[in-house]
Design an enzyme around this catalytic site. Structure first.
Site, mmCIF file in Angstrom:
data_model
loop_
_atom_site.group_PDB
_atom_site.id
_atom_site.type_symbol
_atom_site.label_atom_id
_atom_site.label_comp_id
_atom_site.label_asym_id
_atom_site.label_seq_id
_atom_site.Cartn_x
_atom_site.Cartn_y
_atom_site.Cartn_z
ATOM 1 N N HIS A 53 2.396 4.172 -3.189
ATOM 2 C CA HIS A 53 3.701 4.424 -3.897
ATOM 3 C C HIS A 53 3.507 6.136 -3.931
ATOM 4 C CE1 HIS A 53 6.266 3.526 -7.650
ATOM 5 N NE2 HIS A 53 6.772 4.530 -7.071
ATOM 6 N N GLU A 84 6.264 1.963 -1.550
ATOM 7 C CA GLU A 84 6.969 1.680 -2.548
ATOM 8 C C GLU A 84 7.478 3.025 -3.155
ATOM 9 O OE1 GLU A 84 4.156 0.162 -5.508
ATOM 10 O OE2 GLU A 84 4.683 -1.715 -4.796
ATOM 11 N N HIS A 205 1.858 -5.682 -10.509
ATOM 12 C CA HIS A 205 1.484 -4.719 -11.626
ATOM 13 C C HIS A 205 0.360 -5.060 -12.499
ATOM 14 C CE1 HIS A 205 2.287 -0.773 -13.289
ATOM 15 N NE2 HIS A 205 1.951 -1.071 -14.319
HETATM 16 C C1 LIG Z 1 5.325 -0.511 -8.457
HETATM 17 C C2 LIG Z 1 4.197 -0.879 -9.189
HETATM 18 O O1 LIG Z 1 4.024 -1.722 -10.260
HETATM 19 C C3 LIG Z 1 2.951 -0.139 -8.905
HETATM 20 O O2 LIG Z 1 3.016 -0.354 -7.324
HETATM 21 C C4 LIG Z 1 2.847 1.153 -8.964
HETATM 22 O O3 LIG Z 1 2.487 1.732 -7.480
HETATM 23 C C5 LIG Z 1 2.047 1.805 -9.721
HETATM 24 O O4 LIG Z 1 2.103 3.315 -9.719
HETATM 25 P P1 LIG Z 1 0.769 3.955 -10.319
HETATM 26 O O5 LIG Z 1 -0.441 3.601 -9.285
HETATM 27 O O6 LIG Z 1 1.192 5.424 -10.045
HETATM 28 O O7 LIG Z 1 0.596 3.541 -11.560
HETATM 29 N N1 LIG Z 2 3.503 -3.202 -6.888
HETATM 30 C C1 LIG Z 2 2.145 -3.384 -7.594
HETATM 31 C C2 LIG Z 2 1.236 -2.290 -6.979
HETATM 32 O O1 LIG Z 2 1.250 -2.054 -5.810
HETATM 33 C C3 LIG Z 2 -0.091 -2.172 -7.506
HETATM 34 O O2 LIG Z 2 0.121 -2.333 -9.117
HETATM 35 P P1 LIG Z 2 -1.233 -2.266 -9.816
HETATM 36 O O3 LIG Z 2 -2.227 -3.077 -9.653
HETATM 37 O O4 LIG Z 2 -1.956 -0.597 -9.857
HETATM 38 O O5 LIG Z 2 -0.707 -2.050 -11.172
#
Ligand SMILES: CC(=O)[C@@H](O)[C@H](O)COP(=O)(O)O
Ligand SMILES: NCC(=O)COP(=O)(O)O
Length: 259
Positions: A53, A84, A205
């Site tokens: 992300h 993402e 998440h």
């Molecule tokens: C979209 C989502 O829920 C996660 O993939 C996101 O990547 C979390 O971002 P952070 O790692 O910056 O918390």
């Molecule tokens: N889309 C969720 C992700 O890539 C990772 O979320 P998290 O496990 O770091 O909360």
């Protein structure tokens, strides 16, 4: 291990999000922990893909990481790259340059602490549609980050999404409380509503080793879970390979043997 090794046979793909490896790396100018090495070790252990992300403030994943990981994934046929981000910010530049297997559209603001909500399609569908169309023209699958609301799934399909990613923090927060069963029922209903209109279902998440198994057992047809924060935390104790194997063990086996 050579890149020709097989991913684990699982009906739900595990995509490892390496944001938090980059976060630690960024606290010194030493290049360690190495994000590409982390991703490679996870793939060697059987992970089906890698997720990043790249937020505009580059708090963790930086532009260079996105391209370095694309080069790694190119050596692993059959494993998927999921990028993402907010398509109205910097995501589309990466999609155009890298053409990942999947782009996950997330409605985050540039300064958001972490992702904490899905799309409001009544407000954003018209702006999203041309970007979804562009991803499809580039051969990139589109997943929309969504709250588990059954009534919103038809709109997600209508705007052209291939999949939705169910935002699972509310489920994770309820885990271990009397509300857990009710939360699971909400996600089950949302997943079924998505599948009825032809959407694939991803989830992510705050998933972890404790709450992952019950989620994929109760919520039908989850194609992919993307997991980062808890998985990287576990890897600090167990190592990447043992951690990936532990998460894969939570996923239902299937005769499908990914390439
Ligand atoms: C979209 C989502 O829920 C996660 O993939 C996101 O990547 C979390 O971002 P952070 O790692 O910056 O918390
Ligand atoms: N889309 C969720 C992700 O890539 C990772 O979320 P998290 O496990 O770091 O909360």
């Amino acid at each position: 291990m050579t890149p020709s090794s097989s991913a684990s046979a699982a009906s739900t793909a595990l995509s490892v999000n390496v944001n938090k490896v980059a976060l630690v790396r960024n606290t010194r100018h030493l290049g360690i922990p190495d994000v590409v090495r982390a991703a490679r070790l996870c793939l060697e252990a059987g992970a089906h893909g890698i997720t990043v992300h790249p937020r505009p403030d580059e708090r963790h994943i930086r532009s260079g990481d996105v391209y370095d990981l694309a080069a790694l994934l190119a050596q692993w046929p059959g494993r998927e790259y999921n990028i993402e981000g907010n398509p109205f910010h910097n995501l589309m530049d990466f999609v155009r340059a890298v053409r990942p297997q999947q782009a996950t559209f997330v409605p985050d603001s540039t300064d958001q602490f972490t992702s904490d909500h899905g799309w409001n399609l009544a407000q954003d569908s018209e702006r999203l549609r041309p970007l979804i169309d562009e991803c499809h023209a580039l051969g990139v699958r589109v997943s929309l980050f969504m709250d588990p609301l059954p009534d919103t799934m038809a709109a997600a399909r209508a705007v052209g999404a291939d999949r939705v990613e169910l935002y699972t923090e509310p489920y994770a927060a309820a885990w271990g409380t009397p509300q857990a069963a009710a939360e699971l029922a909400r996600y089950r209903a949302a997943a079924l509503a998505a599948q009825v209109v032809g959407l694939g279902v991803n989830a992510g998440h705050d998933l972890n080793r404790d709450n992952l198994g019950p989620f994929v057992h109760e919520v039908p047809g989850v194609l992919e879970v993307s997991i980062g924060h808890a998985l990287v935390a576990d890897a600090l104790e167990l190592g990447y390979a043992a951690t990936v194997r532990a998460y894969l063990a939570c996923l239902p086996p299937s005769p499908q043997a990914a390439a």
